[in-house]
Design an enzyme around this catalytic site. Structure first.
Site, PDB file in Angstrom:
ATOM      1  N   ARG A 103       0.895  -1.160   0.043  1.00 30.84           N
ATOM      2  CA  ARG A 103      -0.071  -0.009   0.022  1.00 30.84           C
ATOM      3  C   ARG A 103       0.819   1.408   0.003  1.00 30.84           C
ATOM      4  NH1 ARG A 103      -1.167   1.852   4.298  1.00 30.84           N
ATOM      5  NH2 ARG A 103      -2.041  -0.050   5.324  1.00 30.84           N
ATOM      6  N   TYR A 122     -16.116  16.656 -15.732  1.00 30.07           N
ATOM      7  CA  TYR A 122     -16.540  15.450 -15.802  1.00 30.07           C
ATOM      8  C   TYR A 122     -17.706  14.778 -14.714  1.00 30.07           C
ATOM      9  CZ  TYR A 122     -15.807  10.257 -15.437  1.00 30.07           C
ATOM     10  OH  TYR A 122     -15.857   8.818 -15.537  1.00 30.07           O
ATOM     11  N   ASP A 181      -7.292  18.358 -15.047  1.00 29.04           N
ATOM     12  CA  ASP A 181      -7.553  16.995 -15.566  1.00 29.04           C
ATOM     13  C   ASP A 181      -7.134  16.857 -16.981  1.00 29.04           C
ATOM     14  OD1 ASP A 181      -8.662  14.647 -16.509  1.00 29.04           O
ATOM     15  OD2 ASP A 181     -10.200  14.779 -15.226  1.00 29.04           O
ATOM     16  N   LYS A 217      -8.037   5.940 -19.723  1.00 29.24           N
ATOM     17  CA  LYS A 217      -8.292   6.241 -20.785  1.00 29.24           C
ATOM     18  C   LYS A 217      -7.157   6.099 -21.886  1.00 29.24           C
ATOM     19  CE  LYS A 217     -12.172   6.908 -18.761  1.00 29.24           C
ATOM     20  NZ  LYS A 217     -12.494   8.316 -18.000  1.00 29.24           N
TER      21      LYS A 217
HETATM   22  C1  LIG Z   1     -13.051   8.762 -16.748  1.00 26.82           C
HETATM   23  C2  LIG Z   1     -12.522  10.300 -16.440  1.00 26.82           C
HETATM   24  C3  LIG Z   1     -12.221  10.479 -15.164  1.00 26.82           C
HETATM   25  C4  LIG Z   1     -12.513   9.591 -14.010  1.00 26.82           C
HETATM   26  O1  LIG Z   1     -11.795   8.458 -13.943  1.00 26.82           O
HETATM   27  P1  LIG Z   1     -11.858   6.778 -13.582  1.00 26.82           P
HETATM   28  O2  LIG Z   1     -10.762   6.190 -14.043  1.00 26.82           O
HETATM   29  O3  LIG Z   1     -13.086   6.433 -14.377  1.00 26.82           O
HETATM   30  O4  LIG Z   1     -11.841   6.693 -12.004  1.00 26.82           O
HETATM   31  C5  LIG Z   1     -12.072  11.751 -14.704  1.00 26.82           C
HETATM   32  N1  LIG Z   1     -11.776  12.637 -15.598  1.00 26.82           N
HETATM   33  C6  LIG Z   1     -12.035  12.601 -17.022  1.00 26.82           C
HETATM   34  C7  LIG Z   1     -11.943  13.779 -17.876  1.00 26.82           C
HETATM   35  C8  LIG Z   1     -12.387  11.410 -17.438  1.00 26.82           C
HETATM   36  O5  LIG Z   1     -12.478  11.022 -18.627  1.00 26.82           O
END
Ligand SMILES: *Cc1c(COP(=O)(O)O)cnc(C)c1O
Length: 380
Positions: A49, A101, A173, A198
């Site tokens: 962890r 998001y 982000d 992603k």
């Molecule tokens: C998918 C996504 C998230 C969240 O990520 P997870 O891996 O699904 O928790 C946050 N911001 C953006 C822009 C995303 O496309």
């Protein structure tokens, strides 16, 4: 290492052949604990962890890709965003992009607000509105660019300048753009988060997240949160993301090229009222996108003339574009945000047009993708 270009960093960044065996890929250290040689003495690792060699390799790689000093891997993009939000204290003020998001929206609306943080949702493309939203208590501004699904582009350098003047952090982000297309830290961001689920992972086979920063104090606090709240990814998941990042620059080139070709074609299609893509000359922030980004990304939004019914029929008819949430994988996906990813916002004034269809353009042959959409739009 940081003197290398991103194509090289993606493959070699933070990775060297395993010293014990010579394994070229960092091994999956599937272990919870590490033998110690004396009380309180070991080989640097104690418990997974807290730290794990496969995760450490991924963190070094992600830091180099984003041009940051430190990266921390999390179990999901949301866990990474949650860690960033926990930097805020009761009484702090947070400015958030209005089409943030969906799940981040609900995190902020519930947990962040419950912690006593005051929140303003602002269209970050309107710099005067952002300026007016700042208060003496503003501690952070949370930016997505391009946004989801409107694909609005925020001026990172201008926002960073405002943050500097107010002593606030800019958190970005960078999931949609990836470090291949833009580097927010170089433009003044205090921290960058990713959903590695992603583009970075890129194969729709893993959930993960990360935070990258150059600020040692922020890093220390986030590192404390990572090992204490414990939302860490397992070694196998870290290895999958690390495998993904090796081809990230190559994949992004094709995502961008395919999306550009499709967006140009879609913008002339009679079933479509509006095609939203930052690479198109009629995009409201096209010039800014050209300046700030090295490519326009793989995401396209289209608004169907036939409204929500046409949108629903389209997404059920495509064969190569799979009807699914998520994005950034090698395969093309299609969805209707109003009824899927953005259903959480349906009853708010941030609701998405029900006629809007979001495309995550994959790296298949662009003509096959075009024919798939063309066939699916017949009669719509
Ligand atoms: C998918 C996504 C998230 C969240 O990520 P997870 O891996 O699904 O928790 C946050 N911001 C953006 C822009 C995303 O496309």
């Amino acid at each position: 290492m940081s003197e290398y270009r991103i194509e090289t960093l993606a493959i070699h960044g933070g990775q060297a052949p395993d010293p014990t065996t010579g394994a070229v890929m960092p091994p999956i250290y599937q272990t919870s604990t590490f033998a110690q040689t004396d009380v309180g003495v070991g080989k640097g690792f104690v418990y997974s962890r807290v730290d794990n060699p496969t995760r450490a390799a991924l963190e070094r790689n992600l830091a180099l890709l984003e041009g940051g000093a430190h990266a921390l891997a999390f179990a999901s993009g949301m866990a990474a965003i949650d860690a960033a939000m926990r930097l805020l204290r009761q009484g702090d003020h947070l400015i958030v992009c209005d089409d943030v998001y969906g799940r981040a929206f609900s995190l902020i609306q519930s947990l962040v607000v419950r912690a006593g943080v005051e929140v303003s949702f602002v269209d970050l493309t309107r710099l005067d509105d952002v300026k007016a939203a700042f208060r003496s208590s503003t501690k952070m501004i949370w930016v997505e660019t391009p946004t989801n699904p409107q694909l609005k582009i925020a001026d990172l350098a201008a926002l960073a300048e405002m943050c500097r003047a107010h002593g606030a952090w800019m958190g970005v982000d960078n999931t949609f753009a990836t470090p291949c297309l833009q580097n927010p830290l170089a433009l003044g961001a205090a921290l960058v988060v990713h959903s590695t689920t992603k583009y970075l992972g890129g194969h729709s086979d893993v959930i993960g997240g990360a935070v990258v920063t150059n600020d040692a104090a922020l890093h220390d606090e986030l590192r404390f949160l990572q090992k204490t709240a414990g939302a860490v990814p397992g070694p196998h998941d870290c290895w999958l993301v690390l495998r993904g990042t090796k081809t990230l620059p190559l994949r992004m080139e094709r995502h961008c090229a395919n999306a550009m070709r499709l967006a140009e074609w879609l913008s002339g299609h009679k079933a479509i009222a509006r095609t939203i893509y930052p690479g198109l000359g009629d995009h409201p922030q096209h010039e800014l996108a050209r300046r700030q980004m090295r490519g326009f990304g793989g995401m396209i939004s289209i608004v169907m003339r036939g409204g929500h019914d046409a949108a629903r029929r389209l997404v059920k008819r495509t064969k190569l574009f799979t009807l699914a949430v998520s994005l950034g994988g090698v395969e093309s996906l299609i969805e209707v945000p109003a009824g899927m990813t953005h259903a959480l916002k349906a009853d708010s004034d941030l609701a998405v047009d029900p006629a809007l269809v979001r495309l995550s353009v994959g790296i298949e042959h662009v003509d096959d993708l075009k024919e798939d959409l063309n066939d699916a739009m017949l009669g719509l």
